[in-house]
Design an enzyme around this catalytic site. Structure first.
Site, PDB file in Angstrom:
ATOM      1  N   HIS A  84      35.608  54.161  49.327  1.00  0.00           N
ATOM      2  CA  HIS A  84      35.782  53.647  50.518  1.00  0.00           C
ATOM      3  C   HIS A  84      35.628  53.983  51.999  1.00  0.00           C
ATOM      4  O   HIS A  84      36.777  55.204  51.699  1.00  0.00           O
ATOM      5  CB  HIS A  84      36.483  52.603  50.890  1.00  0.00           C
ATOM      6  CG  HIS A  84      36.733  51.635  49.200  1.00  0.00           C
ATOM      7  ND1 HIS A  84      34.666  50.357  49.550  1.00  0.00           N
ATOM      8  CD2 HIS A  84      37.644  50.581  48.835  1.00  0.00           C
ATOM      9  CE1 HIS A  84      35.062  49.803  48.312  1.00  0.00           C
ATOM     10  NE2 HIS A  84      36.285  50.179  47.831  1.00  0.00           N
TER      11      HIS A  84
ATOM     12  N   ASP B  56      34.726  53.904  36.886  1.00  0.00           N
ATOM     13  CA  ASP B  56      35.683  53.777  38.430  1.00  0.00           C
ATOM     14  C   ASP B  56      37.183  54.568  37.419  1.00  0.00           C
ATOM     15  O   ASP B  56      38.533  54.054  38.532  1.00  0.00           O
ATOM     16  CB  ASP B  56      36.217  52.784  39.436  1.00  0.00           C
ATOM     17  CG  ASP B  56      34.758  52.839  39.878  1.00  0.00           C
ATOM     18  OD1 ASP B  56      33.389  53.143  39.883  1.00  0.00           O
ATOM     19  OD2 ASP B  56      34.864  51.145  40.855  1.00  0.00           O
TER      20      ASP B  56
ATOM     21  N   CYS C 227      35.157  45.497  39.136  1.00  0.00           N
ATOM     22  CA  CYS C 227      34.049  45.812  38.948  1.00  0.00           C
ATOM     23  C   CYS C 227      33.322  46.050  37.730  1.00  0.00           C
ATOM     24  O   CYS C 227      32.324  46.176  37.802  1.00  0.00           O
ATOM     25  CB  CYS C 227      34.449  47.496  39.488  1.00  0.00           C
ATOM     26  SG  CYS C 227      34.512  47.381  41.812  1.00  0.00           S
TER      27      CYS C 227
ATOM     28  N   HIS D 166      42.252  51.635  49.255  1.00  0.00           N
ATOM     29  CA  HIS D 166      42.001  52.781  48.318  1.00  0.00           C
ATOM     30  C   HIS D 166      40.875  53.311  47.914  1.00  0.00           C
ATOM     31  O   HIS D 166      39.717  52.618  48.923  1.00  0.00           O
ATOM     32  CB  HIS D 166      42.139  51.299  47.208  1.00  0.00           C
ATOM     33  CG  HIS D 166      40.942  50.244  46.847  1.00  0.00           C
ATOM     34  ND1 HIS D 166      41.151  49.274  47.571  1.00  0.00           N
ATOM     35  CD2 HIS D 166      40.143  50.931  46.282  1.00  0.00           C
ATOM     36  CE1 HIS D 166      39.974  48.914  47.067  1.00  0.00           C
ATOM     37  NE2 HIS D 166      39.460  50.047  46.705  1.00  0.00           N
TER      38      HIS D 166
ATOM     39  N   ASP E 298      34.437  54.133  43.132  1.00  0.00           N
ATOM     40  CA  ASP E 298      34.562  53.598  44.298  1.00  0.00           C
ATOM     41  C   ASP E 298      35.160  55.092  45.815  1.00  0.00           C
ATOM     42  O   ASP E 298      35.712  55.442  45.654  1.00  0.00           O
ATOM     43  CB  ASP E 298      35.881  52.921  44.197  1.00  0.00           C
ATOM     44  CG  ASP E 298      35.126  50.787  44.424  1.00  0.00           C
ATOM     45  OD1 ASP E 298      34.965  50.467  44.866  1.00  0.00           O
ATOM     46  OD2 ASP E 298      36.871  51.074  45.464  1.00  0.00           O
TER      47      ASP E 298
ATOM     48  N   LYS F  14      29.954  54.018  45.082  1.00  0.00           N
ATOM     49  CA  LYS F  14      29.782  52.583  45.372  1.00  0.00           C
ATOM     50  C   LYS F  14      30.761  52.366  46.448  1.00  0.00           C
ATOM     51  O   LYS F  14      31.619  53.031  45.945  1.00  0.00           O
ATOM     52  CB  LYS F  14      29.064  51.947  44.185  1.00  0.00           C
ATOM     53  CG  LYS F  14      30.385  51.606  43.586  1.00  0.00           C
ATOM     54  CD  LYS F  14      30.278  50.734  42.615  1.00  0.00           C
ATOM     55  CE  LYS F  14      31.870  50.453  41.336  1.00  0.00           C
ATOM     56  NZ  LYS F  14      33.075  49.977  42.195  1.00  0.00           N
TER      57      LYS F  14
HETATM   58  C1  VGL Z   1      37.805  48.115  42.260  1.00  0.00           C
HETATM   59  C2  VGL Z   1      39.474  46.562  42.863  1.00  0.00           C
HETATM   60  C3  VGL Z   1      38.608  47.295  44.422  1.00  0.00           C
HETATM   61  C4  VGL Z   1      37.273  48.654  40.626  1.00  0.00           C
HETATM   62  C5  VGL Z   1      37.537  48.461  42.990  1.00  0.00           C
HETATM   63  O1  VGL Z   1      37.086  49.718  40.568  1.00  0.00           O
HETATM   64  O2  VGL Z   1      37.490  47.626  39.704  1.00  0.00           O
HETATM   65  N1  VGL Z   1      38.719  46.895  42.287  1.00  0.00           N
HETATM   66  N2  VGL Z   1      37.708  48.632  44.262  1.00  0.00           N
HETATM   67 ZN    ZN Z   2      37.418  49.579  46.304  1.00  0.00          ZN
END
Ligand code: VGL
Ligand code: ZN
Length: 193
Positions: free
Chosen positions: A62, A18, A143, A79, A60, A104
């Site tokens: 969403h 990420d 993550c 985010h 990430d 993901k």
């Molecule tokens: C993440 C917070 C929310 C990460 C992903 O990639 O660590 N943190 N979504």
């Molecule tokens: Zn996230």
């Protein structure tokens, strides 16, 4: 940059978690100094590429309404909303010729912090004969830690790139480090914080 060579060996893989604009300074869920790990990671990635170690990049990604968002009672501000600029990898991140991308966080009903969570990555790494994974990226206490723990649960050896990851909070980072080493992960280099 003066950086030790990573002791990759056959059947290793590298997982970059990420490293997206939204997790770097200026992004929607900016991790303090989230971008300063990029030169270190780039060095690891280039070495992996040279040595034909497979490199996986997770992102990430969403849906616009997602259970991890504060608007839905979740812990995070919105985010990495699909197809927005914030989902892009940081422009300085080196993308290897042998890059494989893992998306993901797409489920409507639950978050997926670990790169192994319902992505099929365990199956894929097993088929590829991977035995050990090096893991870095963002965020160490969200993550990255969940990915390291799932790697161990998938019967892989797991090594955290201690200089190639940053936490959302200092305290979260400390407890993530403890959790990872108590579960059998190696923190590389061994003496790094
Ligand atoms: C993440 C917070 C929310 C990460 C992903 O990639 O660590 N943190 N979504
Ligand atoms: Zn996230």
């Amino acid at each position: 940059m003066n950086q030790e060579k990573i002791p990759f060996k056959k059947n290793d893989a590298l997982i970059i978690v990420d490293v997206q604009k939204d997790f770097c300074p200026g992004g929607a869920l900016a991790i303090p100094e989230g971008d300063i790990i990029i030169p270190y990671l780039n060095n690891c990635i280039q070495q992996a590429e040279t040595e034909q170690i497979p490199v996986y990049y997770s992102r990430d990604f969403h849906p616009v309404v997602h259970p991890s968002f504060e608007s839905q009672g979740g812990p995070w501000p919105a985010h990495c909303v699909q197809d927005t600029d914030g989902t892009k990898f940081h422009p300085d991140l080196y993308i290897a010729d042998n890059a494989v991308f893992v998306t993901k966080g797409v489920r409507f009903d639950q978050d997926q912090n670990s790169v192994f969570d319902q992505t099929g990555l365990k199956y894929h790494l097993e088929s590829a004969g991977v035995q050990r994974v090096w893991i870095g990226g963002l965020a160490m206490d969200v993550c990255v830690v969940d990915t390291v723990l799932d790697a161990l649960a998938s019967n892989l050896q797991a090594i955290l790139l201690g200089e190639g990851t940053k936490p959302v909070t200092e305290q979260g980072g400390q407890s993530a480090l403890e959790k990872m080493s108590n579960s059998g992960a190696v923190i590389y280099p061994t003496d790094s914080k």
